[in-house]
Design an enzyme around this catalytic site. Structure first.
Site, PDB file in Angstrom:
ATOM      1  N   CYS A 204       0.815  -1.225   0.000  1.00 17.92           N
ATOM      2  CA  CYS A 204       0.000   0.000   0.000  1.00 17.92           C
ATOM      3  C   CYS A 204       0.846   1.271   0.000  1.00 17.92           C
ATOM      4  O   CYS A 204       0.324   2.360   0.244  1.00 17.92           O
ATOM      5  CB  CYS A 204      -0.926   0.007   1.206  1.00 17.92           C
ATOM      6  SG  CYS A 204      -2.074  -1.383   1.244  1.00 17.92           S
ATOM      7  N   CYS A 229      -6.133   5.187   7.764  1.00 21.11           N
ATOM      8  CA  CYS A 229      -6.417   3.767   8.042  1.00 21.11           C
ATOM      9  C   CYS A 229      -7.443   3.612   9.145  1.00 21.11           C
ATOM     10  O   CYS A 229      -7.980   2.519   9.352  1.00 21.11           O
ATOM     11  CB  CYS A 229      -5.131   3.040   8.411  1.00 21.11           C
ATOM     12  SG  CYS A 229      -4.338   3.715   9.886  1.00 21.11           S
TER      13      CYS A 229
END
Length: 234
Positions: A204, A229
């Protein structure tokens, strides 16, 4: 600590140096305070400051199971340099196994919902376990890092986690972070020298191009306003 007390403390410290912020809050919350470190440049600066104030300060990190090798190397180098063993929290293997078998090993590329589920089990759930023994947590957020972080205070009430959240570097620039690292010979992730200003899980995170935002390499396939997140949900 009440919300009014937090507001007053934030007012008191809004123009204080990061070191003075740490010196002020540590006695207030000890022993139920810790630095949550991702081993990023900001967190390495805070580690250096914190250890100089309290060599036994508690520092923890999250091993999502998909970090860069360079990040693991830095965990080891940092623990050795400061003679302070960084605590490592791991995800629940059963939850990860169930998620991957249900949605695939790289589910996060398919949708924001999938990516946030992956972040939840790999980061949020272990973080909540770490928080279970704390009244306050220290983190390396800076207001200039992203559009999602522009309005942070030095001292905040983290409603999501029911803790006091301390952002000693809230008003620092990236230049100040790196000036401190070089001046104090703070260990840092070698990926920073390869175009990675912000480093998370390997699948990511990518290097950024000249002129891109410092967070552009995180979840680069998403819009800027979704690039969190959940650790810093507000």
């Amino acid at each position: 600590m009440t919300k009014e007390e937090i507001k007053a403390l934030n007012k008191e410290l809004e123009n204080a140096s990061p070191e003075d912020i740490l010196k002020r809050v540590l006695p207030v919350f000890n022993p139920k305070i810790a630095l949550s470190s991702s081993l990023g440049a900001e967190d390495q600066v805070l580690t250096d400051m914190l250890i100089k104030i309290d060599p036994n300060a508690r520092i923890f990190t999250l091993d999502t199971g998909r970090l860069f090798r360079e990040t693991y190397d830095l965990i080891d180098r940092t623990s050795r340099k400061y003679k302070n063993q960084i605590e490592v929290f791991f995800p629940d293997h059963q939850k990860i196994q169930e998620m991957v078998n249900r949605k695939g090993i790289n589910l996060f590329y398919e949708s924001v919902e999938n990516r946030k589920e992956c972040c939840h089990w790999r980061k949020i759930e272990p973080l909540q376990r770490a928080f279970s023994t704390l009244d306050a947590w220290i983190c390396g957020l800076r207001a200039s890092q992203a559009v999602t972080r522009q309005n942070i205070d030095v001292i905040e009430w983290d409603e999501n986690n029911q803790l006091v959240k301390i952002n000693p570097l809230a008003q620092w620039t990236e230049e100040q972070v790196w000036e401190y690292i070089h001046a104090h010979k703070v260990p840092y992730n070698v990926l920073h020298d390869k175009g990675f200003p912000s480093i998370g899980c390997l699948p990511c995170t990518r290097a950024i191009e000249p002129g891109e935002d410092v967070r552009a390499g995180r979840w680069w396939w998403e819009n800027p306003d979704t690039k969190e997140c959940g650790l810093h949900k507000r």
